[in-house]
Design an enzyme around this catalytic site. Structure first.
Site, PDB file in Angstrom:
ATOM      1  N   ILE A  45       0.826  -1.212   0.000  1.00 17.13           N
ATOM      2  CA  ILE A  45       0.000   0.000   0.000  1.00 17.13           C
ATOM      3  C   ILE A  45       0.861   1.264   0.000  1.00 17.13           C
ATOM      4  O   ILE A  45       0.379   2.352   0.300  1.00 17.13           O
ATOM      5  CB  ILE A  45      -0.967   0.010   1.204  1.00 17.13           C
ATOM      6  CG1 ILE A  45      -0.204  -0.032   2.537  1.00 17.13           C
ATOM      7  CG2 ILE A  45      -1.954  -1.150   1.115  1.00 17.13           C
ATOM      8  CD1 ILE A  45      -1.098   0.133   3.771  1.00 17.13           C
ATOM      9  N   ASP A  46       2.137   1.122  -0.372  1.00 15.91           N
ATOM     10  CA  ASP A  46       3.091   2.227  -0.200  1.00 15.91           C
ATOM     11  C   ASP A  46       3.366   3.044  -1.462  1.00 15.91           C
ATOM     12  O   ASP A  46       4.082   4.044  -1.420  1.00 15.91           O
ATOM     13  CB  ASP A  46       4.415   1.693   0.348  1.00 15.91           C
ATOM     14  CG  ASP A  46       4.931   0.491  -0.438  1.00 15.91           C
ATOM     15  OD1 ASP A  46       4.871   0.522  -1.691  1.00 15.91           O
ATOM     16  OD2 ASP A  46       5.384  -0.484   0.190  1.00 15.91           O
ATOM     17  N   HIS A 101      -4.791  -4.043  -1.991  1.00 14.13           N
ATOM     18  CA  HIS A 101      -5.143  -3.630  -0.631  1.00 14.13           C
ATOM     19  C   HIS A 101      -5.254  -2.118  -0.478  1.00 14.13           C
ATOM     20  O   HIS A 101      -5.259  -1.605   0.638  1.00 14.13           O
ATOM     21  CB  HIS A 101      -4.130  -4.203   0.359  1.00 14.13           C
ATOM     22  CG  HIS A 101      -4.132  -5.695   0.411  1.00 14.13           C
ATOM     23  ND1 HIS A 101      -3.070  -6.436   0.895  1.00 14.13           N
ATOM     24  CD2 HIS A 101      -5.071  -6.605   0.035  1.00 14.13           C
ATOM     25  CE1 HIS A 101      -3.356  -7.725   0.813  1.00 14.13           C
ATOM     26  NE2 HIS A 101      -4.556  -7.847   0.285  1.00 14.13           N
ATOM     27  N   CYS A 116     -19.455  18.456   1.089  1.00 10.21           N
ATOM     28  CA  CYS A 116     -19.649  17.179   1.791  1.00 10.21           C
ATOM     29  C   CYS A 116     -19.161  17.249   3.240  1.00 10.21           C
ATOM     30  O   CYS A 116     -19.932  17.129   4.174  1.00 10.21           O
ATOM     31  CB  CYS A 116     -18.955  16.046   1.049  1.00 10.21           C
ATOM     32  SG  CYS A 116     -19.074  14.440   1.886  1.00 10.21           S
ATOM     33  N   THR A 138       6.482 -12.342  -1.681  1.00  9.52           N
ATOM     34  CA  THR A 138       5.231 -12.603  -0.971  1.00  9.52           C
ATOM     35  C   THR A 138       5.258 -13.988  -0.358  1.00  9.52           C
ATOM     36  O   THR A 138       5.766 -14.940  -0.955  1.00  9.52           O
ATOM     37  CB  THR A 138       4.000 -12.444  -1.886  1.00  9.52           C
ATOM     38  OG1 THR A 138       2.827 -12.850  -1.182  1.00  9.52           O
ATOM     39  CG2 THR A 138       4.140 -13.253  -3.158  1.00  9.52           C
ATOM     40  N   ASN A 173      11.981 -15.059  -3.794  1.00 13.53           N
ATOM     41  CA  ASN A 173      11.703 -14.834  -2.375  1.00 13.53           C
ATOM     42  C   ASN A 173      12.921 -15.245  -1.554  1.00 13.53           C
ATOM     43  O   ASN A 173      13.782 -15.995  -2.026  1.00 13.53           O
ATOM     44  CB  ASN A 173      10.477 -15.656  -1.951  1.00 13.53           C
ATOM     45  CG  ASN A 173       9.764 -15.069  -0.748  1.00 13.53           C
ATOM     46  OD1 ASN A 173       9.664 -13.854  -0.601  1.00 13.53           O
ATOM     47  ND2 ASN A 173       9.270 -15.925   0.126  1.00 13.53           N
ATOM     48  N   MET A 174      12.985 -14.763  -0.322  1.00 16.99           N
ATOM     49  CA  MET A 174      14.095 -15.126   0.551  1.00 16.99           C
ATOM     50  C   MET A 174      14.085 -16.610   0.892  1.00 16.99           C
ATOM     51  O   MET A 174      15.120 -17.204   1.171  1.00 16.99           O
ATOM     52  CB  MET A 174      14.048 -14.299   1.837  1.00 16.99           C
ATOM     53  CG  MET A 174      14.386 -12.822   1.641  1.00 16.99           C
ATOM     54  SD  MET A 174      16.080 -12.558   1.051  1.00 16.99           S
ATOM     55  CE  MET A 174      17.029 -13.125   2.467  1.00 16.99           C
ATOM     56  N   CYS A 234      15.062  -9.759  -3.237  1.00 15.87           N
ATOM     57  CA  CYS A 234      14.449  -9.379  -4.519  1.00 15.87           C
ATOM     58  C   CYS A 234      15.273  -8.316  -5.237  1.00 15.87           C
ATOM     59  O   CYS A 234      15.357  -8.308  -6.467  1.00 15.87           O
ATOM     60  CB  CYS A 234      13.027  -8.861  -4.288  1.00 15.87           C
ATOM     61  SG  CYS A 234      11.935 -10.064  -3.495  1.00 15.87           S
TER      62      CYS A 234
END
Length: 274
Positions: free
Chosen positions: A113-114, A129, A183, A221, A246-247, A264
């Protein structure tokens, strides 16, 4: 996982497939942003003051104490000012630009979400998200981008993660408010909280991308958050090559044709290089 079940780690073989791909989906998770120093607020040590994300990132928490929840998200927004896209974000963005020039297609579907993908230059980004930098009005439902710092004057200097620096709560009337005409409704972060469903339009678009791709990358992920955890295995089921970066291996690794272990930011520049 036994060695006989491990997918290939042959980078040359992966790159041969990549060069022939016409539509690539790149699924990204918290592991990508972690290399930029973005905290995940999951697992051990993932606390803000004495709260876990599960305590604050819920509709009920916002209803009962919107000021506290806004302090948490204000802290996260302000914290992003010191963070930058890393080599993984940049490699993905450069790959998308190159593919687009060649008439091919790349779509990034992210759980993050960054907005670091967009800051790196990625264009086709689906945010499963939501985003720290979008708001949604509880009254008129309008979704708006918002990069104001602070998001409202009353939150200036608020949101310290230290439990020893808790000041008075901001009155609800002074929290972020909708600026659409007259509003004035209370704004909330446009993120998907625990106990909320993902946006149906975003899911529909993600489904279209996944069903039309001829290569899928799963990057950073853990493949445990649903429904995203099922995306890549479903792509693999229809015979499309899937490569995991991935790690460590995950619960989904055995579904995939390739797995590359490591940061990554080190793997993707090599994997996606011209």
């Amino acid at each position: 996982m036994s060695d006989c079940l491990l997918p290939s780690s042959d980078m040359d073989a992966f790159r041969k497939i990549l060069k022939k791909a016409n539509s690539v989906v790149i699924l990204t998770g918290a592991g990508v942003s972690a290399e930029s120093g973005v905290p995940t607020f999951r697992g051990a040590g993932g606390l803000w003051r004495t709260y876990s994300a599960q305590n604050l990132a819920t509709p009920s928490a916002f209803r009962s104490n919107p000021s506290l929840v806004w302090e948490f998200y204000h802290h996260r927004r302000e914290n992003m000012a010191s963070k930058s896209p890393n080599n993984a974000h940049n490699a993905i963005a450069e790959f998308e630009h190159r593919m687009t020039k060649e008439g091919r297609h790349v779509s990034v579907i992210t759980q993050n979400i960054d907005e670091l993908h967009q800051r790196a230059g990625s264009v086709n980004v689906l945010e499963l998200h939501g985003s720290l930098f979008k708001t949604r009005c509880l009254k008129c439902k309008k979704i708006e981008p918002n990069h104001d710092s602070p998001i409202c004057e009353a939150l200036r200097g608020k949101g310290s993660p230290s439990p020893n620096e808790v000041g008075e709560l901001v009155p609800e009337s002074l929290l972020p408010r909708c600026k659409v005409s007259s509003c004035g409704g209370l704004l909330r972060p446009h993120v998907v909280w625990f106990h909320e469903n993902l946006d149906s339009a975003v899911l529909k678009k993600a489904d279209e991308e996944l069903n039309s791709c001829d290569l899928c990358l799963v990057v950073g992920t853990s493949s445990v958050v649903y429904p995203a955890a099922m995306f890549a295995p479903q792509v693999a089921e229809r015979g499309v090559p899937v490569a995991e970066f991935n790690m460590e291996t995950t619960a989904a690794t055995h579904h995939f044709g390739f797995h590359f272990s490591g940061p990554c930011g080190e793997l993707l520049p090599k994997a996606l290089a011209p």
